[in-house]
Design a protein around this motif. Structure first.
Motif, PDB file in Angstrom:
ATOM      1  N   ASN A 306     -13.873  16.045  51.325  1.00  0.00           N
ATOM      2  CA  ASN A 306     -14.828  15.954  52.360  1.00  0.00           C
ATOM      3  C   ASN A 306     -14.840  14.658  53.267  1.00  0.00           C
ATOM      4  OD1 ASN A 306     -17.243  17.304  54.048  1.00  0.00           O
ATOM      5  ND2 ASN A 306     -18.120  15.556  53.019  1.00  0.00           N
ATOM      6  N   SER A 307     -14.989  13.354  52.221  1.00  0.00           N
ATOM      7  CA  SER A 307     -15.039  12.210  52.907  1.00  0.00           C
ATOM      8  C   SER A 307     -13.832  11.653  53.702  1.00  0.00           C
ATOM      9  CB  SER A 307     -15.204  11.099  51.676  1.00  0.00           C
ATOM     10  OG  SER A 307     -16.586  11.327  50.808  1.00  0.00           O
ATOM     11  N   ILE A 308     -12.663  12.295  52.944  1.00  0.00           N
ATOM     12  CA  ILE A 308     -11.351  11.724  53.727  1.00  0.00           C
ATOM     13  C   ILE A 308     -11.307  12.739  55.029  1.00  0.00           C
ATOM     14  CG2 ILE A 308      -8.850  11.840  53.546  1.00  0.00           C
ATOM     15  CD1 ILE A 308      -9.276  11.079  50.511  1.00  0.00           C
ATOM     16  N   SER A 309     -11.414  13.980  54.653  1.00  0.00           N
ATOM     17  CA  SER A 309     -11.253  14.671  56.130  1.00  0.00           C
ATOM     18  C   SER A 309     -12.157  14.286  57.306  1.00  0.00           C
ATOM     19  CB  SER A 309     -11.722  16.257  55.730  1.00  0.00           C
ATOM     20  OG  SER A 309     -10.583  16.805  54.746  1.00  0.00           O
ATOM     21  N   LYS A 310     -13.400  14.131  56.759  1.00  0.00           N
ATOM     22  CA  LYS A 310     -14.372  13.635  57.985  1.00  0.00           C
ATOM     23  C   LYS A 310     -13.741  12.490  58.717  1.00  0.00           C
ATOM     24  CE  LYS A 310     -19.177  12.727  58.153  1.00  0.00           C
ATOM     25  NZ  LYS A 310     -20.579  12.373  57.416  1.00  0.00           N
ATOM     26  N   LYS A 311     -13.352  11.581  58.551  1.00  0.00           N
ATOM     27  CA  LYS A 311     -12.586  10.286  58.778  1.00  0.00           C
ATOM     28  C   LYS A 311     -11.246  10.357  59.209  1.00  0.00           C
ATOM     29  CE  LYS A 311     -14.995   6.792  58.896  1.00  0.00           C
ATOM     30  NZ  LYS A 311     -15.147   5.022  58.552  1.00  0.00           N
ATOM     31  N   ALA A 312     -10.470  11.061  58.761  1.00  0.00           N
ATOM     32  CA  ALA A 312      -9.039  11.072  58.693  1.00  0.00           C
ATOM     33  C   ALA A 312      -8.640  11.049  60.330  1.00  0.00           C
ATOM     34  CB  ALA A 312      -8.249  12.112  58.069  1.00  0.00           C
ATOM     35  N   MET A 313      -9.472  11.983  61.210  1.00  0.00           N
ATOM     36  CA  MET A 313      -8.764  11.958  62.617  1.00  0.00           C
ATOM     37  C   MET A 313      -9.014  10.746  63.309  1.00  0.00           C
ATOM     38  SD  MET A 313      -8.362  15.262  63.753  1.00  0.00           S
ATOM     39  CE  MET A 313      -8.401  16.754  63.585  1.00  0.00           C
ATOM     40  N   GLU A 314      -9.867   9.921  62.798  1.00  0.00           N
ATOM     41  CA  GLU A 314     -10.130   8.613  63.444  1.00  0.00           C
ATOM     42  C   GLU A 314      -8.575   7.657  63.380  1.00  0.00           C
ATOM     43  OE1 GLU A 314     -13.485   6.471  62.666  1.00  0.00           O
ATOM     44  OE2 GLU A 314     -14.590   8.231  62.418  1.00  0.00           O
ATOM     45  N   TYR A 315      -8.172   7.815  62.273  1.00  0.00           N
ATOM     46  CA  TYR A 315      -6.871   7.109  61.651  1.00  0.00           C
ATOM     47  C   TYR A 315      -5.225   7.767  62.117  1.00  0.00           C
ATOM     48  CZ  TYR A 315     -10.522   4.073  59.460  1.00  0.00           C
ATOM     49  OH  TYR A 315     -11.740   3.345  59.421  1.00  0.00           O
ATOM     50  N   LEU A 316      -5.457   8.897  62.538  1.00  0.00           N
ATOM     51  CA  LEU A 316      -4.044   9.601  62.651  1.00  0.00           C
ATOM     52  C   LEU A 316      -3.799   9.471  64.380  1.00  0.00           C
ATOM     53  CD1 LEU A 316      -4.662  13.031  60.721  1.00  0.00           C
ATOM     54  CD2 LEU A 316      -2.868  11.474  60.306  1.00  0.00           C
ATOM     55  N   ASP A 317      -2.693   9.275  64.416  1.00  0.00           N
ATOM     56  CA  ASP A 317      -1.857   9.429  65.957  1.00  0.00           C
ATOM     57  C   ASP A 317      -1.918  10.916  66.166  1.00  0.00           C
ATOM     58  OD1 ASP A 317      -0.866   8.586  68.094  1.00  0.00           O
ATOM     59  OD2 ASP A 317       1.089   8.037  67.187  1.00  0.00           O
ATOM     60  N   GLU A 318      -1.800  11.151  67.421  1.00  0.00           N
ATOM     61  CA  GLU A 318      -1.500  12.522  68.074  1.00  0.00           C
ATOM     62  C   GLU A 318      -0.672  13.173  67.362  1.00  0.00           C
ATOM     63  OE1 GLU A 318      -2.335  15.986  70.395  1.00  0.00           O
ATOM     64  OE2 GLU A 318      -3.705  14.511  69.623  1.00  0.00           O
ATOM     65  N   ASN A 319      -0.802  14.565  66.897  1.00  0.00           N
ATOM     66  CA  ASN A 319       0.350  15.268  66.215  1.00  0.00           C
ATOM     67  C   ASN A 319       0.259  14.795  64.693  1.00  0.00           C
ATOM     68  OD1 ASN A 319       0.708  16.973  68.699  1.00  0.00           O
ATOM     69  ND2 ASN A 319       2.145  15.390  68.984  1.00  0.00           N
ATOM     70  N   GLY A 320      -0.495  13.766  64.228  1.00  0.00           N
ATOM     71  CA  GLY A 320      -0.533  13.521  62.762  1.00  0.00           C
ATOM     72  C   GLY A 320      -0.974  14.605  61.952  1.00  0.00           C
ATOM     73  N   TYR A 321      -0.554  14.315  60.600  1.00  0.00           N
ATOM     74  CA  TYR A 321      -0.857  15.176  59.527  1.00  0.00           C
ATOM     75  C   TYR A 321      -1.731  14.761  58.524  1.00  0.00           C
ATOM     76  CZ  TYR A 321       3.124  18.257  61.555  1.00  0.00           C
ATOM     77  OH  TYR A 321       3.647  19.105  62.152  1.00  0.00           O
ATOM     78  N   LEU A 322      -2.498  15.414  57.802  1.00  0.00           N
ATOM     79  CA  LEU A 322      -3.276  15.124  56.587  1.00  0.00           C
ATOM     80  C   LEU A 322      -3.069  16.223  55.476  1.00  0.00           C
ATOM     81  CD1 LEU A 322      -5.755  13.806  55.052  1.00  0.00           C
ATOM     82  CD2 LEU A 322      -7.099  15.412  56.105  1.00  0.00           C
ATOM     83  N   LEU A 323      -2.542  15.621  54.326  1.00  0.00           N
ATOM     84  CA  LEU A 323      -1.864  16.480  53.345  1.00  0.00           C
ATOM     85  C   LEU A 323      -2.667  15.871  51.955  1.00  0.00           C
ATOM     86  CD1 LEU A 323       0.524  15.674  55.023  1.00  0.00           C
ATOM     87  CD2 LEU A 323       1.625  16.859  53.436  1.00  0.00           C
ATOM     88  N   PHE A 324      -3.303  17.063  51.357  1.00  0.00           N
ATOM     89  CA  PHE A 324      -4.117  16.934  50.155  1.00  0.00           C
ATOM     90  C   PHE A 324      -3.292  17.672  49.012  1.00  0.00           C
ATOM     91  CE2 PHE A 324      -8.007  16.516  52.755  1.00  0.00           C
ATOM     92  CZ  PHE A 324      -8.364  15.285  52.466  1.00  0.00           C
TER      93      PHE A 324
END
Length: 366
Positions: A306-324
């Protein structure tokens, strides 16, 4: 009568009959500890009556000496035919009696490491004698695995991951084969996207296996690894040096706290995800020896997702990916959590056992 002198003499006799060396010294040390008394004062208080509780504690410690000596005694019986095969078989038997899984494999790994022989070639040395120093080292390792449930990876300070040998010790979680599923998916995405110099953030680096592997497999990448643990940063930096990964750097940060760059093409994380009510499904060696802060998370194991997903958008470039990486029961809930925070193309990936293991989502503004 249960006076001190009587118990002392009976205890000495008990150990001597079982061939324990320096029996009197060992007994005196036990009595001094249990009775909170200097050894020299034991005989000055020889008439003191001992309580049943004190006697029970003394018996427990005496039995502890016997158990500790059990493995060595087994090995000593074979000293007349002191060769590798005899010692190896007895070591396997000892681990099996102590219900250690993969007893033969772990024994062979220990022998291979101590003797400097490839594991698959041990059989060619079965008739060889082993010098006393190496024999004692083998005994020490086998005893720690059998009696203390000490992980073999911490004993040898190494664990293989994605075809490379990484340094590990008790300051970090032991890398698991399942985590390779996360790395494989990350590498597939980076290769498909064909980004010239992909920027990757690894949150909660531990020993550094995820970030370093990505850095080495994608030499044009620039990887940042963060962790709140000084010990983890020390070990991951050690692995960076060992494996010559020049395109990764590590900084201390509580999640995103000290991260200024906000154009990452990918964020990866294998955070603590075990809830407090799941200890029954964990191995004894993990519970006893691996750092709890790298295993357990609040909110039923979902806190860091939850903590990472909540803020990850701010740190990703357009089309960037989040993997857990996730626990086997967390796929659907983590996927829905990521969707709630705006991630698209959310996908759950299974491991080789068919369990949910990785969740991936993409930042898309259109």
């Amino acid at each position: 009568m249960n006076n001190l002198l009587e118990i002392l003499n009976k205890s000495v006799d008990y150990l001597e009959k079982r061939k324990i060396k320096e029996a009197r010294l060992k007994v005196e040390s036990i009595l001094a500890e249990v009775l909170s008394m200097q050894r020299i004062m034991l005989y000055a208080n020889f008439e003191r009556e001992l309580s049943q509780k004190e006697i029970a504690k003394i018996k427990e410690k005496l039995n502890g000496i016997l158990k500790k000596d059990e493995y060595k005694s087994d090995i000593i019986t074979a000293e007349r035919e002191e060769n590798l095969k005899v010692l190896l078989d007895k070591s396997v038997s000892f681990l099996e009696k102590n219900e250690i899984p993969e007893a033969r494999l772990k024994t062979e790994i220990i022998f291979s490491n101590v003797l400097g022989i490839e594991r698959m070639m041990l059989f060619t040395k079965y008739r060889d004698e082993i010098d006393e120093e190496k024999k004692n080292k083998i005994r020490e390792y086998i005893h720690k695995i059998g009696k203390e449930k000490f992980p073999i990876q911490y004993l040898l300070n190494e664990q293989e991951f994605y075809g490379r040998s990484f340094y590990v010790d008790k300051g970090v979680l032991i890398p698991r084969l399942d985590t390779e599923v996360l790395v494989e998916k990350a590498l597939n995405i980076l290769n498909e996207e064909s980004i010239e110099e992909p920027k990757v953030l690894d949150i909660g680096v531990g020993s550094g296996v995820i970030g370093i592997t990505i850095a080495l497999e994608v030499p044009t990448s620039k990887v940042m690894g963060v962790d709140i643990s000084e010990k983890a940063l020390e070990i991951s930096s050690k692995n960076k040096k060992i494996l010559k990964a020049g395109n990764i750097k590590f900084i201390k940060s509580d999640l995103f706290e000290n991260i200024e760059y906000k154009k990452f093409n990918m964020i990866v994380s294998n955070p603590p995800y075990i809830s407090s009510d799941e200890t029954d499904v964990m191995s004894e060696d993990a519970l006893l020896h691996e750092p709890s802060e790298a295993l357990f998370a609040g909110s039923e194991g979902l806190y860091f997702y939850n903590s990472i997903s909540k803020k990850a958008m701010e740190y990703l470039d357009e089309n960037g990916y989040l993997l857990f990486e996730i626990g086997y029961k967390q796929g659907e809930i983590v996927a829905k959590m990521m969707e709630t925070y705006g991630f698209k193309n959310v996908e759950i990936i299974k491991d080789l056992a068919g369990n949910d293991r990785v969740v991936v989502g993409q930042k898309l503004n259109n």
